[in-house]
Design an enzyme around this catalytic site. Structure first.
Site, PDB file in Angstrom:
ATOM      1  N   LYS A 139       0.841  -1.206   0.000  1.00  0.00           N
ATOM      2  CA  LYS A 139       0.000   0.000   0.000  1.00  0.00           C
ATOM      3  C   LYS A 139       0.871   1.249   0.000  1.00  0.00           C
ATOM      4  CE  LYS A 139      -3.856  -2.425   2.097  1.00  0.00           C
ATOM      5  NZ  LYS A 139      -4.512  -2.870   3.323  1.00  0.00           N
ATOM      6  N   GLN A 157      -4.945  -1.626   9.399  1.00  0.00           N
ATOM      7  CA  GLN A 157      -4.783  -2.934   8.768  1.00  0.00           C
ATOM      8  C   GLN A 157      -5.431  -4.005   9.648  1.00  0.00           C
ATOM      9  OE1 GLN A 157      -3.364  -3.595   5.643  1.00  0.00           O
ATOM     10  NE2 GLN A 157      -4.225  -5.609   6.056  1.00  0.00           N
ATOM     11  N   ASP A 197     -10.888   2.936   3.969  1.00  0.00           N
ATOM     12  CA  ASP A 197     -11.283   1.545   3.692  1.00  0.00           C
ATOM     13  C   ASP A 197     -12.804   1.396   3.587  1.00  0.00           C
ATOM     14  OD1 ASP A 197      -9.436  -0.408   3.143  1.00  0.00           O
ATOM     15  OD2 ASP A 197      -8.933  -0.806   5.241  1.00  0.00           O
TER      16      ASP A 197
END
Ligand code: NDP
Length: 281
Positions: free
Chosen positions: A53, A97, A120
């Site tokens: 990422k 994460q 996200d």
């Protein structure tokens, strides 16, 4: 005839080129988009996702801030860091994460993120907005799948769409996006009866299960579009999807390979969400 393979690497590359231009334009207007990535613990898979990422951010010119916290981090400290990132004007998107260690509540952590920085799109507000069709951010994997369908000129309206999997991050939002695109959507899961027959009715079949090569040709209608979200390891440690590629490739009209299909698109959509967040400022 063999299916046309939907190349996620190629589409992600094209989208990133466009995003780089967008970032350059933002920079010219004094905005430097920034994404904060928080990882707790030493899960090697999570570690490698975070590294990828950050590399993606670098490619398009997004600034990335990494926070690597030890496994034993207390929930209160993680929530404190999220508060700090929520208040930081240089941080436009925040990504925690997953999974977080078992002693930390994933739900409390995700809810703490400012919904305007929800890169996200896992915050309940983002989920609710998708439900009513008024979304700001889209969860990256389903959004990536929709981009692939659009790019390949695959019409969703009026099609029978079957999604196998009902997780909050893939299956459910995938079903909602297909519904928004006027598909007739069926969602299947581990309690679904006659799964094979239901799947074999699909014009567009999305497998988001987490079971290596489970979907073979007997689940697939001749000429169906088959999207393989799964990321699994086979008995030799090779990365494989939920779809049995060799079995399905001769029956589907379009098929996403694993690797090189949905995965790179998921990563590209994270960048798109970060740019969207930067544009909200
Ligand atoms: P989850 O484990 O959260 O969900 C799996 C879903 O599959 C559940 O709804 C489950 O049903 C259903 N399921 C499991 N076994 C069966 C079965 N035998 N028959 C029918 N349905 C079944 O997984 P995720 O949604 O997080 O991920 C799914 C897959 O996608 C994984 O392989 C994951 O690694 C991959 N993934 C890939 C991404 C990418 O970028 N390509 C991004 C995110 C995930 P039930 O609800 O009843 O338990």
């Amino acid at each position: 005839m063999a299916a046309i393979l939907l190349n996620g690497n190629d589409l992600a590359r094209r989208l990133k080129l466009k995003m780089k231009q967008e970032v350059d334009a933002m920079k010219a207007n004094g905005i430097l988009p920034g994404l904060a990535v928080v990882i707790v613990g030493n899960n090697p898979a999570s570690r490698s996702y975070v590294t990828m990422k950050e590399r993606d951010c670098g490619e398009v010119g997004i600034r990335s801030f990494e926070y690597a916290l030890p496994e034993e981090t207390a929930e209160v400290d993680l929530l404190g860091l999220i508060d700090q990132l929520n208040a930081d004007p240089n941080v436009h998107g925040i990504l925690i994460q997953l999974p977080v260690p078992a002693h930390i509540s994933e739900a409390r952590v995700l809810e703490r993120i400012n919904p305007d920085k929800d890169a996200d799109a896992f915050h309940p507000q983002s989920a609710g907005r998708i439900l009513i069709g008024n979304q700001t951010f889209l969860p990256c994997t389903p959004a990536g799948v929709m981009e692939m369908l659009k790019d390949a000129g695959i019409e969703v309206a009026g099609k029978d769409c079957v999604v196998v999997g009902r997780s909050n991050i893939v299956g459910k939002p995938m079903a909602l996006l297909l519904l928004q695109a006027n598909g007739t959507v069926t969602v299947c899961h581990s309690k679904t009866k006659n799964l094979k027959e239901v799947c074999a009715r699909a014009d567009i079949l999305v497998a988001a299960i987490g079971r290596a090569k489970m979907i073979d040709a007997s689940y697939v209608k001749e000429g169906a579009v088959v999207i393989d979200v799964g990321i699994n390891r086979d008995e030799n440690g090779k990365m494989v999807g939920d779809v049995d590629f060799d079995s399905v490739v001769g029956k589907a009209s379009f098929l996403t390979p694993v690797p090189g299909g949905v995965g790179p698109m998921t990563r590209a959509m994270l960048l798109a969400n970060t740019l969207k967040a930067a544009g909200l400022v």
